[in-house]
Each structure stands twice: as structure tokens, then as C-alpha cells.
Design a protein around this motif. Structure first.
Motif, PDB file in Angstrom:
ATOM      1  N   ARG A  13       0.834  -1.204   0.000  1.00 31.49           N
ATOM      2  CA  ARG A  13       0.000   0.000   0.000  1.00 31.49           C
ATOM      3  C   ARG A  13       0.868   1.252   0.000  1.00 31.49           C
ATOM      4  N   LYS A  14       1.979   1.203   0.721  1.00 27.01           N
ATOM      5  CA  LYS A  14       2.910   2.327   0.753  1.00 27.01           C
ATOM      6  C   LYS A  14       4.248   1.854   0.185  1.00 27.01           C
ATOM      7  N   VAL A  15       4.485   2.194  -1.065  1.00 26.26           N
ATOM      8  CA  VAL A  15       5.689   1.730  -1.761  1.00 26.26           C
ATOM      9  C   VAL A  15       6.893   2.581  -1.364  1.00 26.26           C
ATOM     10  N   ASP A  16       8.003   1.922  -1.086  1.00 22.76           N
ATOM     11  CA  ASP A  16       9.256   2.623  -0.798  1.00 22.76           C
ATOM     12  C   ASP A  16       9.963   2.876  -2.130  1.00 22.76           C
ATOM     13  N   TRP A  17       9.692   4.046  -2.716  1.00 20.70           N
ATOM     14  CA  TRP A  17      10.237   4.328  -4.042  1.00 20.70           C
ATOM     15  C   TRP A  17      11.744   4.533  -4.022  1.00 20.70           C
ATOM     16  N   LYS A  18      12.290   4.952  -2.887  1.00 18.92           N
ATOM     17  CA  LYS A  18      13.743   5.080  -2.770  1.00 18.92           C
ATOM     18  C   LYS A  18      14.385   3.703  -2.880  1.00 18.92           C
ATOM     19  N   GLN A  19      13.795   2.724  -2.206  1.00 20.70           N
ATOM     20  CA  GLN A  19      14.319   1.366  -2.278  1.00 20.70           C
ATOM     21  C   GLN A  19      14.171   0.796  -3.684  1.00 20.70           C
ATOM     22  N   ILE A  20      13.034   1.092  -4.314  1.00 18.95           N
ATOM     23  CA  ILE A  20      12.816   0.644  -5.699  1.00 18.95           C
ATOM     24  C   ILE A  20      13.916   1.206  -6.601  1.00 18.95           C
ATOM     25  N   GLY A  21      14.222   2.480  -6.423  1.00 17.42           N
ATOM     26  CA  GLY A  21      15.257   3.121  -7.228  1.00 17.42           C
ATOM     27  C   GLY A  21      16.615   2.456  -7.056  1.00 17.42           C
ATOM     28  N   GLU A  22      16.944   2.132  -5.806  1.00 17.36           N
ATOM     29  CA  GLU A  22      18.221   1.468  -5.535  1.00 17.36           C
ATOM     30  C   GLU A  22      18.262   0.092  -6.188  1.00 17.36           C
ATOM     31  N   MET A  23      17.162  -0.634  -6.111  1.00 18.20           N
ATOM     32  CA  MET A  23      17.120  -1.968  -6.709  1.00 18.20           C
ATOM     33  C   MET A  23      17.151  -1.896  -8.235  1.00 18.20           C
ATOM     34  N   MET A  24      16.537  -0.862  -8.791  1.00 19.40           N
ATOM     35  CA  MET A  24      16.596  -0.683 -10.248  1.00 19.40           C
ATOM     36  C   MET A  24      18.040  -0.433 -10.696  1.00 19.40           C
ATOM     37  N   GLY A  25      18.768   0.318  -9.898  1.00 19.81           N
ATOM     38  CA  GLY A  25      20.178   0.554 -10.213  1.00 19.81           C
ATOM     39  C   GLY A  25      20.987  -0.733 -10.136  1.00 19.81           C
ATOM     40  N   ASN A  26      20.726  -1.534  -9.099  1.00 13.19           N
ATOM     41  CA  ASN A  26      21.463  -2.787  -8.912  1.00 13.19           C
ATOM     42  C   ASN A  26      21.161  -3.809 -10.002  1.00 13.19           C
ATOM     43  N   THR A  27      19.939  -3.782 -10.531  1.00 11.61           N
ATOM     44  CA  THR A  27      19.536  -4.785 -11.529  1.00 11.61           C
ATOM     45  C   THR A  27      19.711  -4.292 -12.969  1.00 11.61           C
ATOM     46  N   PHE A  28      20.306  -3.125 -13.128  1.00  8.23           N
ATOM     47  CA  PHE A  28      20.491  -2.571 -14.474  1.00  8.23           C
ATOM     48  C   PHE A  28      21.212  -3.518 -15.437  1.00  8.23           C
ATOM     49  N   PRO A  29      22.345  -4.149 -15.028  1.00 13.04           N
ATOM     50  CA  PRO A  29      23.034  -5.050 -15.972  1.00 13.04           C
ATOM     51  C   PRO A  29      22.151  -6.208 -16.444  1.00 13.04           C
ATOM     52  N   LEU A  30      21.399  -6.800 -15.518  1.00 14.52           N
ATOM     53  CA  LEU A  30      20.503  -7.904 -15.884  1.00 14.52           C
ATOM     54  C   LEU A  30      19.426  -7.437 -16.838  1.00 14.52           C
ATOM     55  N   ARG A  31      18.823  -6.298 -16.527  1.00 13.19           N
ATOM     56  CA  ARG A  31      17.738  -5.751 -17.347  1.00 13.19           C
ATOM     57  C   ARG A  31      18.242  -5.413 -18.754  1.00 13.19           C
ATOM     58  N   ARG A  32      19.413  -4.800 -18.812  1.00 11.03           N
ATOM     59  CA  ARG A  32      19.961  -4.411 -20.114  1.00 11.03           C
ATOM     60  C   ARG A  32      20.278  -5.642 -20.951  1.00 11.03           C
ATOM     61  N   LYS A  33      20.810  -6.670 -20.316  1.00 11.49           N
ATOM     62  CA  LYS A  33      21.135  -7.914 -21.019  1.00 11.49           C
ATOM     63  C   LYS A  33      19.870  -8.522 -21.623  1.00 11.49           C
ATOM     64  N   GLU A  34      18.790  -8.562 -20.833  1.00 11.48           N
ATOM     65  CA  GLU A  34      17.518  -9.110 -21.316  1.00 11.48           C
ATOM     66  C   GLU A  34      16.996  -8.328 -22.511  1.00 11.48           C
ATOM     67  N   ILE A  35      17.015  -6.993 -22.392  1.00  3.45           N
ATOM     68  CA  ILE A  35      16.430  -6.137 -23.427  1.00  3.45           C
ATOM     69  C   ILE A  35      17.231  -6.212 -24.726  1.00  3.45           C
ATOM     70  N   VAL A  36      18.540  -6.166 -24.623  1.00  7.79           N
ATOM     71  CA  VAL A  36      19.386  -6.155 -25.826  1.00  7.79           C
ATOM     72  C   VAL A  36      19.447  -7.534 -26.479  1.00  7.79           C
ATOM     73  N   GLU A  37      19.604  -8.578 -25.676  1.00  3.56           N
ATOM     74  CA  GLU A  37      19.784  -9.914 -26.244  1.00  3.56           C
ATOM     75  C   GLU A  37      18.472 -10.597 -26.620  1.00  3.56           C
ATOM     76  N   ASP A  38      17.446 -10.452 -25.782  1.00 10.36           N
ATOM     77  CA  ASP A  38      16.184 -11.161 -26.031  1.00 10.36           C
ATOM     78  C   ASP A  38      15.211 -10.363 -26.890  1.00 10.36           C
ATOM     79  N   GLU A  39      15.378  -9.024 -26.950  1.00  9.12           N
ATOM     80  CA  GLU A  39      14.494  -8.141 -27.704  1.00  9.12           C
ATOM     81  C   GLU A  39      13.017  -8.427 -27.403  1.00  9.12           C
TER      82      GLU A  39
END
Length: 205
Positions: A13-39
Motif C-alpha cells: 500500500r505504501k511503496v518505498d520508491w527510494k528502495q525501488i530506485g536502488e534496486m533498479m540501479g542494482n539490476t540494471f546489468p541484468l535488465r539491459r542484457k535481457e532487453i538487448v539480447e532477447d528483444e
């Protein structure tokens, strides 16, 4: 896994957007790999990485990719040519679309000037932008006005007033109810970078 943790966090109900932002930064390499390789399709990316489609994370992802501030670079570049292009538009009084847009100018409103510049470019360059920029009525159905739109921005009118602006990708409204047209274009540019989507060749000029 941080991606799963983000999905769970967004369900609170109350999302911790600061934590979400930190996790998005940490998962950037995985996300980029998926987007570029798997399209994957945009809908698939949105299902796996819903936070990426929030305004703050679009800007953050653009910065991760380019080390550049999305809105600052976009609007600085746009404003650099603003007055010059508006003068050129005034000189092209024989182009009906440009003449109509110029009537909407308000000298005190920078956002209005930016909107006129962006919407006027296809008219000035004599290009067909109907598949990329659309104005529809508030009573129109989403599935109808997004049909055939792979990449674009839709403005929704109620009478003579623009009441909503949305970004469309792969025939679906991805970012609804945005502030204005220039704002929508800047976020669309950010999404194209984030999702590794080529800018439409018809509008590259």
C-alpha cells in the motif's frame, strides 16, 4: 532476487520508491542484457520491470545508459532552436498546418512554444506524421486510436482543450496522462533508449 523483491514492494500500500530506485540501479546489468539480447515486446518488459515505466525511472535509466540528464539535455537542445524555428514557421504562411499552429502561440508560455515547434516540424519538413502524432476526442476508444501506432504520442481533446497526453508503444498506451506534449516527447525519447527501440526512420530527419 531483487527483481522479485521489487515486484513485491510495488504491491504494498505504501511503496518505498527510494528502495525501488536502488534496486533498479542494482539490476540494471541484468535488465539491459535481457532487453538487448532477447528483444522482448514492450508489454513483456513492462510485466517484468514495471518500475521502468515510471517517470523517475525512465530518467534514471537514461542517465545509466548515457550519463546525461534526460530532460535537461532534451529541453536545452530544444530551446536552443526555439526562436529560430518559430521565425521560420512564420515565414511559411502558405502551409496550412503551420499557420494553424502559429495561431496557438502564447508569447509568455514556453511550453506552448515548444509544443508548436515539435508539432510544426512535420509540416515544415513536409512529412506525414499521422502515424506518430495523433489528436483524438475524449470519447474515442483507446484500441481504435492506437491502432497502427508502433511509436507515438496521442493528445486527447475535450472540445477545444487538450486534457491528456499519452505515449504509445506497440499499439498500447504506455504512459498516460502526462503533463504536456513536450514532456511526453522527452519521456518517449527516454523510453526508446531504455527499451533499445530504434527511432522511427520516417522522423529521423
Amino acid at each position: 532476487m531483487e527483481r522479485s523483491a521489487m515486484v513485491m514492494e510495488r504491491k504494498k500500500r505504501k511503496v518505498d520508491w527510494k528502495q525501488i530506485g536502488e534496486m533498479m540501479g542494482n539490476t540494471f546489468p541484468l535488465r539491459r542484457k535481457e532487453i538487448v539480447e532477447d528483444e522482448p515486446l514492450v508489454a513483456q518488459v513492462k510485466e517484468r520491470w514495471p518500475a521502468l515505466f515510471r517517470e523517475q525511472q525512465i530518467e534514471a535509466e537514461f542517465a545509466r545508459l548515457t550519463s546525461v540528464d534526460l530532460k535537461s539535455s532534451f529541453f536545452t537542445g530544444l530551446d536552443q532552436y526555439l526562436l529560430r524555428f518559430l521565425e521560420l514557421y512564420k515565414a511559411k504562411s502558405g502551409i496550412v498546418g503551420l499557420t494553424r499552429l502559429m495561431r496557438c502561440l502564447d508569447d509568455s508560455c514556453t511550453d506552448r512554444k515548444r509544443t508548436v515547434l515539435l508539432l510544426g516540424l512535420p509540416h515544415f519538413l513536409k512529412e506525414d506524421s499521422s502515424c506518430f502524432f495523433k489528436t483524438v476526442e475524449v470519447t474515442d476508444d483507446d484500441d481504435t486510436f492506437t491502432q497502427g501506432m508502433k511509436v507515438g504520442v496521442v493528445m486527447v481533446k475535450d472540445g477545444e482543450d487538450i486534457i491528456a497526453t499519452s505515449v504509445v508503444l506497440e499499439e498500447s498506451v504506455i504512459l498516460p496522462d502526462l503533463k504536456d506534449f513536450p514532456h511526453a516527447i522527452s519521456l518517449l525519447m527516454g523510453l526508446l533508449f531504455a527499451l533499445n527501440i530504434d527511432y522511427p526512420k520516417e522522423l529521423r530527419q
